[in-house]
Scaffold this motif. Sequence first.
Motif, PDB file in Angstrom:
ATOM      1  N   VAL A 149     -65.149  32.754 -50.599  1.00 59.66           N
ATOM      2  CA  VAL A 149     -66.528  32.280 -50.584  1.00 59.66           C
ATOM      3  C   VAL A 149     -66.536  31.035 -49.707  1.00 59.66           C
ATOM      4  CG1 VAL A 149     -68.463  31.399 -51.933  1.00 59.66           C
ATOM      5  CG2 VAL A 149     -67.006  33.199 -52.878  1.00 59.66           C
ATOM      6  N   VAL A 150     -67.181  31.147 -48.559  1.00 60.92           N
ATOM      7  CA  VAL A 150     -67.108  30.082 -47.566  1.00 60.92           C
ATOM      8  C   VAL A 150     -67.861  28.852 -48.045  1.00 60.92           C
ATOM      9  CG1 VAL A 150     -66.890  31.744 -45.683  1.00 60.92           C
ATOM     10  CG2 VAL A 150     -69.167  30.913 -46.345  1.00 60.92           C
ATOM     11  N   PRO A 151     -67.595  27.682 -47.455  1.00 66.00           N
ATOM     12  CA  PRO A 151     -68.303  26.461 -47.863  1.00 66.00           C
ATOM     13  C   PRO A 151     -69.817  26.641 -47.798  1.00 66.00           C
ATOM     14  CG  PRO A 151     -66.462  25.912 -46.429  1.00 66.00           C
ATOM     15  CD  PRO A 151     -66.577  27.406 -46.414  1.00 66.00           C
ATOM     16  N   HIS A 152     -70.483  26.242 -48.871  1.00 61.84           N
ATOM     17  CA  HIS A 152     -71.929  26.433 -48.935  1.00 61.84           C
ATOM     18  C   HIS A 152     -72.530  25.494 -49.974  1.00 61.84           C
ATOM     19  CE1 HIS A 152     -70.536  28.802 -52.364  1.00 61.84           C
ATOM     20  NE2 HIS A 152     -71.749  28.692 -52.859  1.00 61.84           N
ATOM     21  N   GLN A 153     -73.842  25.418 -49.966  1.00 59.39           N
ATOM     22  CA  GLN A 153     -74.623  24.735 -50.995  1.00 59.39           C
ATOM     23  C   GLN A 153     -75.478  25.782 -51.689  1.00 59.39           C
ATOM     24  OE1 GLN A 153     -76.234  22.281 -47.741  1.00 59.39           O
ATOM     25  NE2 GLN A 153     -75.909  20.495 -49.052  1.00 59.39           N
ATOM     26  N   ASN A 216     -64.649  19.615 -42.779  1.00 54.98           N
ATOM     27  CA  ASN A 216     -63.237  19.252 -42.726  1.00 54.98           C
ATOM     28  C   ASN A 216     -62.554  19.711 -44.009  1.00 54.98           C
ATOM     29  OD1 ASN A 216     -60.740  18.040 -42.649  1.00 54.98           O
ATOM     30  ND2 ASN A 216     -61.504  16.032 -41.985  1.00 54.98           N
ATOM     31  N   ASN A 217     -61.614  20.641 -43.882  1.00 53.09           N
ATOM     32  CA  ASN A 217     -60.939  21.179 -45.058  1.00 53.09           C
ATOM     33  C   ASN A 217     -60.216  20.110 -45.867  1.00 53.09           C
ATOM     34  OD1 ASN A 217     -61.656  23.902 -45.049  1.00 53.09           O
ATOM     35  ND2 ASN A 217     -60.073  24.427 -43.556  1.00 53.09           N
ATOM     36  N   ASP A 218     -59.822  19.030 -45.213  1.00 56.67           N
ATOM     37  CA  ASP A 218     -59.101  17.972 -45.917  1.00 56.67           C
ATOM     38  C   ASP A 218     -59.982  17.259 -46.942  1.00 56.67           C
ATOM     39  OD1 ASP A 218     -56.854  18.532 -44.422  1.00 56.67           O
ATOM     40  OD2 ASP A 218     -57.251  16.978 -42.925  1.00 56.67           O
ATOM     41  N   LYS A 219     -61.293  17.423 -46.820  1.00 56.16           N
ATOM     42  CA  LYS A 219     -62.205  16.747 -47.749  1.00 56.16           C
ATOM     43  C   LYS A 219     -62.416  17.518 -49.051  1.00 56.16           C
ATOM     44  CE  LYS A 219     -64.855  14.157 -44.291  1.00 56.16           C
ATOM     45  NZ  LYS A 219     -66.217  13.856 -43.759  1.00 56.16           N
ATOM     46  N   PHE A 220     -62.015  18.780 -49.066  1.00 58.35           N
ATOM     47  CA  PHE A 220     -62.220  19.587 -50.270  1.00 58.35           C
ATOM     48  C   PHE A 220     -61.184  19.252 -51.339  1.00 58.35           C
ATOM     49  CE2 PHE A 220     -64.589  22.142 -47.233  1.00 58.35           C
ATOM     50  CZ  PHE A 220     -65.668  22.562 -47.997  1.00 58.35           C
TER      51      PHE A 220
END
Length: 284
Positions: A149-153, A216-220
């Motif tokens: 599930v890709v990044p989303h709101q 930025n994946n590092d922020k997840f």
Amino acid sequence: MSTATECQKFEEDGYLVIDQFLSEADIKELKAQCYDIVQEMKPNEHTIQTFSTTEDDQNKKRNRYFMESGDKIRFFFEKGVHNEKGELTTNKHQALNKIGHALHEYYPVFKNVTHSQMIQKVAKNLGFKKPVVVQSMYIFKPPHVGGEVVPHQDSTFLYTQPMKIMGFWIPLEDCTVNNSCLQFIPGSHKDGVSRRMIRTEDGLSTTFVGPQLVFNNDKFIPTEVKKGSLVLIHGEVIHKSDHNHSDKSRHVYTFHIAETENTEWSKDNWLQETNSLPFTPLYQ
């Protein structure tokens, strides 16, 4: 959720984990009911559906089956579980992405959890005055095939003016990095919604408007939780989950509420209440 500290953390981060929210008995009831629903389902009687939150798949796959699912029980399959003839290549219990979107309306066990006094207390503590339950889903994330599930709101899909959407996400199995727990960007709910999925003019499909942001994946931050926890999800917080490559599933019951007091539900949302099944007030 009874402390000012918890409310403040939710407002700061855009999500909050409440441990030991649901009892073991409730967990078993929800899973057993879902098993029975799937057991009775005949795949060849349902339009083949794969679920994705990426734009290409939305434009190609969204059709009447999905658009009319808001007041029904419908089944959405993972990618790669059908052969070229449209036949399932695996056990149907291991092939589903989710069931949606009105479990809370048709099955007492889901309705009881959704409208429990504990859920109502959480919503009241977070300032919801006249919330309605707009949808519910059972998410499977099956072993090996459970899709990304890709990044989303969530408010990209469920939009109000002003914004007042919240998700209740209840894991029925332990969620770890290995079986694709949720991952959040803390504080990302403060930047607004830049992209929306809206109904097309004919009402039979959807399209996206607004720019596709790159994150930025590092922020997840991976958020591992035990079964029976409650994860509160602000409608505007950015979150995702990876493909489940593990041998373990990740079953979840989840639903969304929307404020109605001095708040307007967008007519452009894919999901609209119907005359036969209006959105149900949470406080009942």
